[in-house]
Design a protein around this motif. Structure first.
Motif, mmCIF file in Angstrom:
data_model
loop_
_atom_site.group_PDB
_atom_site.id
_atom_site.type_symbol
_atom_site.label_atom_id
_atom_site.label_comp_id
_atom_site.label_asym_id
_atom_site.label_seq_id
_atom_site.Cartn_x
_atom_site.Cartn_y
_atom_site.Cartn_z
ATOM 1 N N VAL A 463 0.844 -1.183 0.000
ATOM 2 C CA VAL A 463 0.000 0.000 0.000
ATOM 3 C C VAL A 463 0.886 1.242 0.000
ATOM 4 O O VAL A 463 1.971 1.249 0.575
ATOM 5 N N GLU A 464 0.440 2.278 -0.689
ATOM 6 C CA GLU A 464 1.145 3.563 -0.717
ATOM 7 C C GLU A 464 0.539 4.482 0.342
ATOM 8 O O GLU A 464 -0.641 4.355 0.693
ATOM 9 N N ASN A 465 1.348 5.429 0.816
ATOM 10 C CA ASN A 465 0.877 6.397 1.799
ATOM 11 C C ASN A 465 1.408 7.782 1.457
ATOM 12 O O ASN A 465 2.532 7.927 0.974
ATOM 13 N N VAL A 466 0.577 8.775 1.726
ATOM 14 C CA VAL A 466 0.994 10.165 1.595
ATOM 15 C C VAL A 466 0.883 10.802 2.982
ATOM 16 O O VAL A 466 -0.172 10.711 3.619
ATOM 17 N N ALA A 467 1.975 11.401 3.451
ATOM 18 C CA ALA A 467 1.996 12.019 4.778
ATOM 19 C C ALA A 467 2.284 13.512 4.643
ATOM 20 O O ALA A 467 3.147 13.920 3.856
ATOM 21 N N LEU A 468 1.567 14.324 5.424
ATOM 22 C CA LEU A 468 1.751 15.779 5.440
ATOM 23 C C LEU A 468 2.413 16.191 6.748
ATOM 24 O O LEU A 468 1.926 15.854 7.834
ATOM 25 N N LEU A 469 3.515 16.929 6.635
ATOM 26 C CA LEU A 469 4.244 17.406 7.804
ATOM 27 C C LEU A 469 4.395 18.916 7.733
ATOM 28 O O LEU A 469 4.512 19.507 6.648
ATOM 29 N N VAL A 470 4.430 19.565 8.928
ATOM 30 C CA VAL A 470 4.679 21.007 9.011
ATOM 31 C C VAL A 470 5.820 21.251 9.980
ATOM 32 O O VAL A 470 6.126 20.417 10.841
ATOM 33 N N ASP A 471 6.435 22.409 9.847
ATOM 34 C CA ASP A 471 7.549 22.783 10.704
ATOM 35 C C ASP A 471 7.008 23.187 12.072
ATOM 36 O O ASP A 471 6.472 24.282 12.244
ATOM 37 N N ALA A 472 7.152 22.298 13.032
ATOM 38 C CA ALA A 472 6.641 22.556 14.381
ATOM 39 C C ALA A 472 7.573 23.443 15.190
ATOM 40 O O ALA A 472 7.242 23.849 16.304
ATOM 41 N N ARG A 473 8.736 23.778 14.662
ATOM 42 C CA ARG A 473 9.695 24.593 15.405
ATOM 43 C C ARG A 473 9.320 26.063 15.380
ATOM 44 O O ARG A 473 9.823 26.848 16.164
ATOM 45 N N SER A 474 8.466 26.427 14.462
ATOM 46 C CA SER A 474 8.149 27.839 14.294
ATOM 47 C C SER A 474 6.655 28.089 14.438
ATOM 48 O O SER A 474 5.845 27.476 13.773
ATOM 49 N N GLU A 475 6.293 28.990 15.293
ATOM 50 C CA GLU A 475 4.885 29.356 15.448
ATOM 51 C C GLU A 475 4.354 29.926 14.144
ATOM 52 O O GLU A 475 3.201 29.741 13.786
ATOM 53 N N ILE A 476 5.233 30.587 13.389
ATOM 54 C CA ILE A 476 4.830 31.186 12.127
ATOM 55 C C ILE A 476 4.399 30.113 11.148
ATOM 56 O O ILE A 476 3.367 30.211 10.487
ATOM 57 N N ASN A 477 5.185 29.036 11.093
ATOM 58 C CA ASN A 477 4.858 27.956 10.162
ATOM 59 C C ASN A 477 3.551 27.291 10.527
ATOM 60 O O ASN A 477 2.777 26.879 9.667
ATOM 61 N N ASN A 478 3.295 27.147 11.818
ATOM 62 C CA ASN A 478 2.044 26.530 12.249
ATOM 63 C C ASN A 478 0.845 27.386 11.873
ATOM 64 O O ASN A 478 -0.233 26.889 11.576
ATOM 65 N N GLN A 479 1.044 28.715 11.872
ATOM 66 C CA GLN A 479 -0.063 29.598 11.535
ATOM 67 C C GLN A 479 -0.271 29.696 10.029
ATOM 68 O O GLN A 479 -1.387 29.777 9.554
#
Length: 501
Positions: A463-479
């Motif tokens: 099976v194939e999978n697609v995962a989405l990640l964000v930069d948790a080190r920066s509040e700016i990236n989370n916003q």
């Protein structure tokens, strides 16, 4: 294989398991199947030894024949199903008993999807950093059968009685797989006609034991979009007349055949394609389409075997990229440029990096075919080339990782995280290496938001999978994870000065 009532055979079961507590090749044994391994073998235990049984599903009790017995693991083939799984289909969709390439084909399709989802969950939940990550239901393949658009097949036997198929597990014997239910119907038609052509033309079939003959493999590709086909005859040496006449014979009976080529492979290993291509037809490539992107498929191009599921994956990557037209994207392990070209229309620029030179040449050709001018492609080591981009001042807003089954080298993950993209999208064909790499990225500051499985290989455990990640080190990236690198810099500078966003 036969299916019987479990209780009527309980006495036989006891005789099997108590007559001799040591497994031997050729022995008939009865065991209960407790699970499936990564290759689709039913798993069981006998006196502490792991037993892998082809053709058995979890929850079943089967009588099987031991085909190989190692120090720690034994292998077997199901002979009789004494107590069938409730998920086993009433009738088989495949009559090729000697082939075990689609071990789940006896299981109903929804049960296959549920099984794959549990497998992904099991691998992901192994790591504390991933235990809260949502794993969505598996998106089914648009076509659970007849979905494979390509096949690499062994040619064996003699010209009087040719066999075209695959090697049996742990063997050099070839199993004939005519009318394979996973192959596109046009592939099956071509295989039948090639057999006829071999016999009519008395084409010498290669014998690896004696080194005589020359036709070794048959590679067939089909364009799902156009319904046209390519045939590659892999031979041990150059031989114009026989292959030329064979190709013309196939073209007469299969008018959909556009590309025919002889590939010469004199090596003694199991690599199918050699380095020499001799085209018999004027056309040298197939043209296929996924969504709004066209692809030129050459004899050695890598292209996803399931076009329908590949499109779902590429569209999911495009959706999760959240591009606005201002971003710089780096596509690592870009292959022939599939994901790069899907993203190009919504990005400022896309840089594809791939280790294989031939794949990069295909990617550049596909960019020209689609008149895409904001994509560039390079061949080389992923970590080194990404580091070069960063040192040259490039700041990726998005990095796409699409590695082979073994996953990413740690150096690649460290370099990707150090470049500071707002988002990383990871496409993986291995739940185990995906989970490992997502955990490493978590330690490098990237939080996995969600995982979307897609069934690229129905009737198999893969099976194939697609995962989405964000930069948790920066509040700016989370916003604002879709911001461009320059926008993030400006916002960071304003925050340092105490200016509100």
């Amino acid at each position: 294989m036969a299916i019987k009532n479990r209780h009527s055979d309980s006495k036989k079961k006891n005789q099997d398991n108590t007559a001799n507590r040591i497994l031997r090749t050729g022995q008939l044994v009865t065991l209960e199947i407790t699970g499936l391994d990564d290759e689709g073998f039913g798993t069981a235990s006998f006196e502490g030894k792991k037993v892998l049984i082809a053709g058995a599903l979890p929850g079943e009790t089967v009588s099987f024949k031991v085909t190989h017995c190692g120090a720690r693991t034994a292998f077997g083939e199901t002979v009789t199903i004494l107590s069938p799984s409730p998920y086993r289909m009433a009738s088989s969709q495949c009559t090729i008993a000697a082939c075990s390439n689609c071990p789940l084909i006896s299981m109903n399709y929804q049960a296959q999807l549920d099984l794959k989802h549990r497998c992904i969950e099991r691998e992901i939940r192994t790591f504390p950093s991933l235990r809260a990550v949502p794993v969505h239901d598996v998106i089914p393949s648009p076509r659970p059968l007849n979905y494979r658009n390509s096949a690499k097949l062994v040619v064996a036997g003699t010209f009087r009685s040719p066999i075209i198929g695959i090697y049996r597990r742990n063997s050099h014997d070839v199993a004939d797989i005519a009318s394979c239910p996973l192959h596109h119907p046009l592939i099956n038609r071509i295989v039948d006609v090639v057999k006829e052509g071999i016999t009519k033309g008395k084409v010498p079939v290669y014998n690896p034991r004696t080194g005589t003959g020359f036709l070794r493999y048959l590679v067939v590709r089909v364009s799902e979009h156009s319904g046209r086909a390519m045939v590659v005859f892999v031979t041990a040496r150059r031989s114009y007349n026989e292959i030329h006449h064979l190709a013309k014979y196939i073209q007469r009976l299969v008018p959909e055949l556009d590309v025919a080529v002889q590939n010469v492979n004199a090596s003694e290993g199991n690599v199918v394609l050699g380095q020499q291509d001799h085209f018999i037809t004027r056309d040298h490539a197939l043209i296929d389409e996924l969504g709004d992107v066209r692809f030129s498929i050459s004899p050695r191009s890598f292209f996803q075997v399931n076009s329908g599921s590949a499109r779902i994956i590429y569209e999911k990557v495009r959706e999760w990229s959240a591009l606005t037209g201002q971003e710089m994207v780096v596509d690592l392990y870009c292959g022939i440029g599939g994901i790069s070209l899907f993203l190009a229309g919504q990005a400022r620029e896309v840089h594809g990096i791939e280790y294989v030179d031939a794949a990069v040449a295909d990617a550049e050709r596909n960019a020209r075919l689609n008149r895409v001018h904001n994509c560039s492609f390079e061949a080389g080591d992923a970590a080194e080339l990404l580091r070069d981009h960063i040192e040259d001042g490039a700041e990726p807003d998005l990095i796409v990782l699409n590695p082979p089954r073994k996953g990413c080298d740690r150096k690649v993950l460290e370099t990707a995280a150090a470049s500071g993209p707002g988002r990383i999208i990871y496409v993986s064909c291995s739940p185990a290496t995906l989970a490992r790499d997502l955990d490493i990225l978590a330690g490098l500051g990237y939080r996995t938001l969600e995982i979307q499985p897609v069934d690229m290989f129905p009737q198999t455990p893969h099976v194939e999978n697609v995962a989405l990640l964000v930069d948790a080190r920066s509040e700016i990236n989370n916003q604002a994870p879709s911001m461009t690198g320059s926008s993030r810099k400006q916002l960071q500078q304003r925050k340092k000065k105490g200016v509100s966003a």
